[in-house]
Design a protein around this motif. Structure first.
Motif, PDB file in Angstrom:
ATOM      1  N   ASP A  68      -3.670   6.419   2.724  1.00 33.81           N
ATOM      2  CA  ASP A  68      -3.580   7.935   2.393  1.00 33.81           C
ATOM      3  C   ASP A  68      -5.224   8.436   1.974  1.00 33.81           C
ATOM      4  OD1 ASP A  68      -3.048  10.769   1.887  1.00 33.81           O
ATOM      5  OD2 ASP A  68      -1.782  10.239   0.275  1.00 33.81           O
ATOM      6  N   GLY A  69      -6.334   9.267   3.081  1.00 35.27           N
ATOM      7  CA  GLY A  69      -7.127   9.526   2.771  1.00 35.27           C
ATOM      8  C   GLY A  69      -8.460   8.912   3.277  1.00 35.27           C
ATOM      9  N   THR A  70      -7.894   7.484   3.393  1.00 31.79           N
ATOM     10  CA  THR A  70      -8.755   6.373   3.322  1.00 31.79           C
ATOM     11  C   THR A  70      -8.030   5.143   4.789  1.00 31.79           C
ATOM     12  OG1 THR A  70     -10.473   4.970   1.990  1.00 31.79           O
ATOM     13  CG2 THR A  70      -7.848   5.267   1.752  1.00 31.79           C
ATOM     14  N   SER A  71      -9.128   4.569   5.112  1.00 30.63           N
ATOM     15  CA  SER A  71      -8.592   4.336   6.370  1.00 30.63           C
ATOM     16  C   SER A  71      -7.936   2.127   5.660  1.00 30.63           C
ATOM     17  CB  SER A  71      -9.974   3.106   6.845  1.00 30.63           C
ATOM     18  OG  SER A  71     -10.811   2.265   5.608  1.00 30.63           O
ATOM     19  N   ALA A  72      -7.489   2.122   6.413  1.00 28.29           N
ATOM     20  CA  ALA A  72      -6.389   0.483   5.354  1.00 28.29           C
ATOM     21  C   ALA A  72      -7.578  -0.199   5.797  1.00 28.29           C
ATOM     22  CB  ALA A  72      -5.522   0.629   7.433  1.00 28.29           C
ATOM     23  N   ALA A  73      -8.765  -0.454   6.638  1.00 30.09           N
ATOM     24  CA  ALA A  73      -9.202  -1.617   5.592  1.00 30.09           C
ATOM     25  C   ALA A  73     -10.165  -1.246   4.276  1.00 30.09           C
ATOM     26  CB  ALA A  73     -10.697  -1.427   6.348  1.00 30.09           C
ATOM     27  N   ALA A  80       3.815  12.571  14.414  1.00 32.04           N
ATOM     28  CA  ALA A  80       4.640  13.028  14.000  1.00 32.04           C
ATOM     29  C   ALA A  80       5.116  14.657  14.920  1.00 32.04           C
ATOM     30  CB  ALA A  80       5.058  13.368  13.187  1.00 32.04           C
ATOM     31  N   ALA A  81       2.769  14.743  15.124  1.00 32.74           N
ATOM     32  CA  ALA A  81       2.292  16.708  14.889  1.00 32.74           C
ATOM     33  C   ALA A  81       2.411  16.518  16.945  1.00 32.74           C
ATOM     34  CB  ALA A  81       1.607  17.645  14.172  1.00 32.74           C
ATOM     35  N   GLY A  82       2.449  15.826  17.087  1.00 30.54           N
ATOM     36  CA  GLY A  82       1.918  15.411  18.844  1.00 30.54           C
ATOM     37  C   GLY A  82       0.952  15.143  18.979  1.00 30.54           C
ATOM     38  N   GLY A  83      -0.498  14.994  18.261  1.00 30.04           N
ATOM     39  CA  GLY A  83      -1.791  14.832  18.059  1.00 30.04           C
ATOM     40  C   GLY A  83      -1.859  13.335  18.536  1.00 30.04           C
ATOM     41  N   VAL A 116      -1.474   6.821   6.482  1.00 31.13           N
ATOM     42  CA  VAL A 116      -0.521   8.825   6.154  1.00 31.13           C
ATOM     43  C   VAL A 116      -1.123   9.922   7.718  1.00 31.13           C
ATOM     44  CG1 VAL A 116      -0.165  10.632   4.411  1.00 31.13           C
ATOM     45  CG2 VAL A 116       0.013   7.999   3.876  1.00 31.13           C
ATOM     46  N   GLN A 117      -2.248   9.810   7.814  1.00 21.66           N
ATOM     47  CA  GLN A 117      -2.619  10.640   8.583  1.00 21.66           C
ATOM     48  C   GLN A 117      -2.083  10.779  10.150  1.00 21.66           C
ATOM     49  OE1 GLN A 117      -4.813   9.552   5.872  1.00 21.66           O
ATOM     50  NE2 GLN A 117      -3.854  11.292   4.247  1.00 21.66           N
ATOM     51  N   ASP A 118      -2.497   8.958  10.473  1.00 23.91           N
ATOM     52  CA  ASP A 118      -2.107   8.363  11.709  1.00 23.91           C
ATOM     53  C   ASP A 118      -1.018   9.194  11.834  1.00 23.91           C
ATOM     54  OD1 ASP A 118      -4.570   7.563  12.449  1.00 23.91           O
ATOM     55  OD2 ASP A 118      -4.043   5.518  11.193  1.00 23.91           O
ATOM     56  N   VAL A 119      -0.343   9.068  10.548  1.00 26.43           N
ATOM     57  CA  VAL A 119       1.526   9.339  11.100  1.00 26.43           C
ATOM     58  C   VAL A 119       1.635  10.439  11.012  1.00 26.43           C
ATOM     59  CG1 VAL A 119       3.649   8.894   9.703  1.00 26.43           C
ATOM     60  CG2 VAL A 119       2.040   6.624  10.256  1.00 26.43           C
TER      61      VAL A 119
END
Length: 129
Positions: free
Chosen positions: A72-77, A126-129, A119-122
């Motif tokens: 959340d707020g950072t990359s998975a890596a 969800a917002a269609g972007g 979190v941001q990807d999801v």
């Protein structure tokens, strides 16, 4: 009427390091503590809690229930590096080489998965972007 999750129980021989690990992972805090274990939550009075309970034996087999977390707020890596710095270690539960998540274990071996989408990807999807 339905049920709501009140607490998620994790077993630990030494609950302190496990509770501290999960507090650091989630940004939560200790909200209750006694000889039976430690409860952590986002804030006092909030739920669900994670209750880290004292047991006499070490973990012996793969968990049948585990938590999945997203960066959340950072990359998975970057989140993987942070979790490993907190004491998580990679675990092999037979997941194979082609999965999109990383299986880790907390300080006493309880499994968790770091999912590849943040979190941001999801939220964007969800917002269609």
């Amino acid at each position: 009427m339905t049920s709501r999750i009140a607490a998620i129980a994790l077993d630990a021989v030494d609950p302190g390091p496990v509770a501290d690990f999960w507090c650091a992972v989630l940004g939560w805090q200790r909200v209750d503590e006694d000889e039976e274990g430690i409860s952590i939550a986002a804030a006092p009075g909030s739920w669900p809690t994670i209750d880290v309970l004292v047991v006499p034996e070490q973990k012996a087999v793969k968990n049948r229930l585990h938590l999945d977390v997203r960066a959340d707020g950072t990359s998975a890596a970057d989140e993987l590096a942070r979790l490993e710095a907190l004491g998580a270690r990679r675990a092999d539960v037979g997941q194979g080489p082609d999965v999109t998540w990383v299986v880790l274990a907390d300080p006493e071996g309880n499994e968790l998965c770091l999912l590849s989408r943040t979190v941001q990807d999801v939220e964007r999807e969800a917002a269609g972007g």
